[in-house]
Design a protein around this motif. Structure first.
Motif, mmCIF file in Angstrom:
data_model
loop_
_atom_site.group_PDB
_atom_site.id
_atom_site.type_symbol
_atom_site.label_atom_id
_atom_site.label_comp_id
_atom_site.label_asym_id
_atom_site.label_seq_id
_atom_site.Cartn_x
_atom_site.Cartn_y
_atom_site.Cartn_z
ATOM 1 N N ARG A 251 0.848 -1.187 0.000
ATOM 2 C CA ARG A 251 0.000 0.000 0.000
ATOM 3 C C ARG A 251 0.886 1.240 0.000
ATOM 4 O O ARG A 251 1.933 1.261 0.654
ATOM 5 C CB ARG A 251 -0.899 0.026 1.245
ATOM 6 C CG ARG A 251 -1.990 -1.024 1.253
ATOM 7 C CD ARG A 251 -2.613 -1.146 2.638
ATOM 8 N NE ARG A 251 -1.618 -1.650 3.582
ATOM 9 C CZ ARG A 251 -1.496 -2.941 3.893
ATOM 10 N NH1 ARG A 251 -2.286 -3.832 3.337
ATOM 11 N NH2 ARG A 251 -0.567 -3.340 4.740
ATOM 12 N N ARG B 177 1.223 4.988 1.272
ATOM 13 C CA ARG B 177 0.682 5.835 2.327
ATOM 14 C C ARG B 177 1.214 7.260 2.194
ATOM 15 O O ARG B 177 2.319 7.468 1.705
ATOM 16 C CB ARG B 177 1.071 5.295 3.705
ATOM 17 C CG ARG B 177 0.526 3.907 4.013
ATOM 18 C CD ARG B 177 -0.964 3.935 4.222
ATOM 19 N NE ARG B 177 -1.454 2.680 4.768
ATOM 20 C CZ ARG B 177 -2.737 2.451 5.038
ATOM 21 N NH1 ARG B 177 -3.650 3.390 4.818
ATOM 22 N NH2 ARG B 177 -3.117 1.292 5.524
ATOM 23 N N SER B 178 0.418 8.211 2.651
ATOM 24 C CA SER B 178 0.816 9.605 2.646
ATOM 25 C C SER B 178 0.769 10.118 4.084
ATOM 26 O O SER B 178 -0.199 9.851 4.805
ATOM 27 C CB SER B 178 -0.124 10.423 1.757
ATOM 28 O OG SER B 178 0.185 11.794 1.804
ATOM 29 N N ARG C 143 -1.406 10.723 9.224
ATOM 30 C CA ARG C 143 -1.384 9.835 8.068
ATOM 31 C C ARG C 143 -2.759 9.815 7.433
ATOM 32 O O ARG C 143 -3.762 9.654 8.130
ATOM 33 C CB ARG C 143 -0.986 8.414 8.477
ATOM 34 C CG ARG C 143 -0.766 7.489 7.291
ATOM 35 C CD ARG C 143 -0.478 6.071 7.732
ATOM 36 N NE ARG C 143 -1.675 5.420 8.262
ATOM 37 C CZ ARG C 143 -1.722 4.172 8.708
ATOM 38 N NH1 ARG C 143 -0.614 3.452 8.741
ATOM 39 N NH2 ARG C 143 -2.839 3.658 9.161
ATOM 40 N N ASP C 144 -2.801 9.983 6.126
ATOM 41 C CA ASP C 144 -4.075 9.913 5.419
ATOM 42 C C ASP C 144 -4.642 8.513 5.544
ATOM 43 O O ASP C 144 -3.930 7.520 5.372
ATOM 44 C CB ASP C 144 -3.897 10.269 3.938
ATOM 45 C CG ASP C 144 -3.539 11.738 3.750
ATOM 46 O OD1 ASP C 144 -3.774 12.519 4.688
ATOM 47 O OD2 ASP C 144 -3.040 12.084 2.670
ATOM 48 N N GLU C 145 -5.922 8.425 5.859
ATOM 49 C CA GLU C 145 -6.554 7.121 6.049
ATOM 50 C C GLU C 145 -6.623 6.325 4.752
ATOM 51 O O GLU C 145 -6.365 5.133 4.723
ATOM 52 C CB GLU C 145 -7.954 7.300 6.641
ATOM 53 C CG GLU C 145 -7.946 7.747 8.096
ATOM 54 C CD GLU C 145 -7.204 6.780 8.996
ATOM 55 O OE1 GLU C 145 -7.373 5.565 8.820
ATOM 56 O OE2 GLU C 145 -6.439 7.248 9.858
ATOM 57 N N PRO D 90 -5.322 4.916 1.378
ATOM 58 C CA PRO D 90 -3.999 4.734 0.768
ATOM 59 C C PRO D 90 -3.921 5.399 -0.603
ATOM 60 O O PRO D 90 -4.924 5.543 -1.303
ATOM 61 C CB PRO D 90 -3.865 3.216 0.657
ATOM 62 C CG PRO D 90 -5.260 2.699 0.662
ATOM 63 C CD PRO D 90 -6.064 3.653 1.485
ATOM 64 N N GLU E 8 -3.008 0.641 -3.770
ATOM 65 C CA GLU E 8 -2.917 -0.693 -3.173
ATOM 66 C C GLU E 8 -2.823 -1.701 -4.301
ATOM 67 O O GLU E 8 -3.568 -1.618 -5.276
ATOM 68 C CB GLU E 8 -4.113 -0.984 -2.276
ATOM 69 C CG GLU E 8 -3.986 -2.284 -1.513
ATOM 70 C CD GLU E 8 -5.002 -2.421 -0.385
ATOM 71 O OE1 GLU E 8 -5.209 -3.550 0.081
ATOM 72 O OE2 GLU E 8 -5.576 -1.386 0.016
ATOM 73 N N ASP F 69 4.045 -1.380 3.558
ATOM 74 C CA ASP F 69 3.598 -0.029 3.223
ATOM 75 C C ASP F 69 4.765 0.780 2.683
ATOM 76 O O ASP F 69 5.851 0.785 3.274
ATOM 77 C CB ASP F 69 3.052 0.693 4.462
ATOM 78 C CG ASP F 69 1.709 0.153 4.906
ATOM 79 O OD1 ASP F 69 1.071 -0.553 4.112
ATOM 80 O OD2 ASP F 69 1.310 0.445 6.046
ATOM 81 N N ALA G 14 5.652 4.554 2.376
ATOM 82 C CA ALA G 14 5.152 5.773 3.018
ATOM 83 C C ALA G 14 5.824 6.989 2.399
ATOM 84 O O ALA G 14 7.041 7.151 2.497
ATOM 85 C CB ALA G 14 5.413 5.721 4.521
#
Length: 196
Positions: free
Chosen positions: A35, A37-38, A58-60, A62, A65, A135, A137
């Motif tokens: 995933r 992530r931001s 963290r943005d919920e 993604p 993915e 992840d 990130a």
């Protein structure tokens, strides 16, 4: 050096290795799941002592993915798994990375390395299918550096916006809201007590 700096950063983490024993579904072929992530992280760096993590958001949802099946030879050893993940990267229309991360030199090879290194040696038996999850990130770090403004308490003029939604970077649980300027004030007053 003083003031505030902002810069992009890329981090990658393995999160779980799944087999049929610890998964809710039967795993019949190897695969990986990754995933994007931001996040935004705020750090205070004093002239003496350790960095202080002020908060992270963290943005919920993604950024992307992707979960492809891998050939069975991915079960043989870490090198084979790494090679298989390299050969099955997310398509460019799925793994869309903002342009300001391009200069960091991060590429899919690094992500494949993190995912394959996360798998423990005992899992490679060429018999039991498994999946590795991780992840990528992509984030912005706000670095607050100490200078004389902090001692004069005019640091409030340079503090970042308070974060209304934050989570623990270790367990992921939400944190009770505390204004960042209050946390900075605690840090500044604690350092004054130490050095006076």
């Amino acid at each position: 050096m003083a003031g505030r700096e902002m810069f992009p950063v890329v981090e990658c983490y393995g999160t779980e290795v799944l087999t049929s024993e610890n998964s809710e579904t039967e795993i019949s072929v190897p695969f990986y799941r990754v995933r994007g992530r931001s996040f935004t992280r705020t750090i205070f760096r004093p002239t003496v002592g350790f960095d202080l993590l002020l908060g992270q958001v963290r943005d919920e949802a993604p950024m992307y993915e992707f979960s492809p099946y891998l050939p069975l030879d991915a079960l043989e050893n870490r090198e084979k798994l790494h090679q298989c993940i390299l050969e099955y990267p997310p398509p460019e229309n799925i793994r869309v990375i903002p342009d300001h991360f391009n200069d960091l030199g991060w590429n899919w090879y690094h992500t494949a390395t993190v995912l394959s290194n996360y798998v423990h040696d005992v899992v490679f038996n060429n018999i039991t299918p498994f999946a590795v999850e991780g992840d990528e990130a992509f984030g912005t770090v706000i670095l607050m550096r100490q200078d004389n403004r902090w001692h004069r308490e005019s640091w409030r003029l340079n503090a970042p916006e308070p974060m209304l939604s934050r989570e623990c970077t270790i367990c992921g649980d939400p944190l009770t809201y505390t204004p960042i300027d209050y946390l900075l004030g605690l840090q500044e007053s604690n350092m004054r007590d130490i050095f006076t």
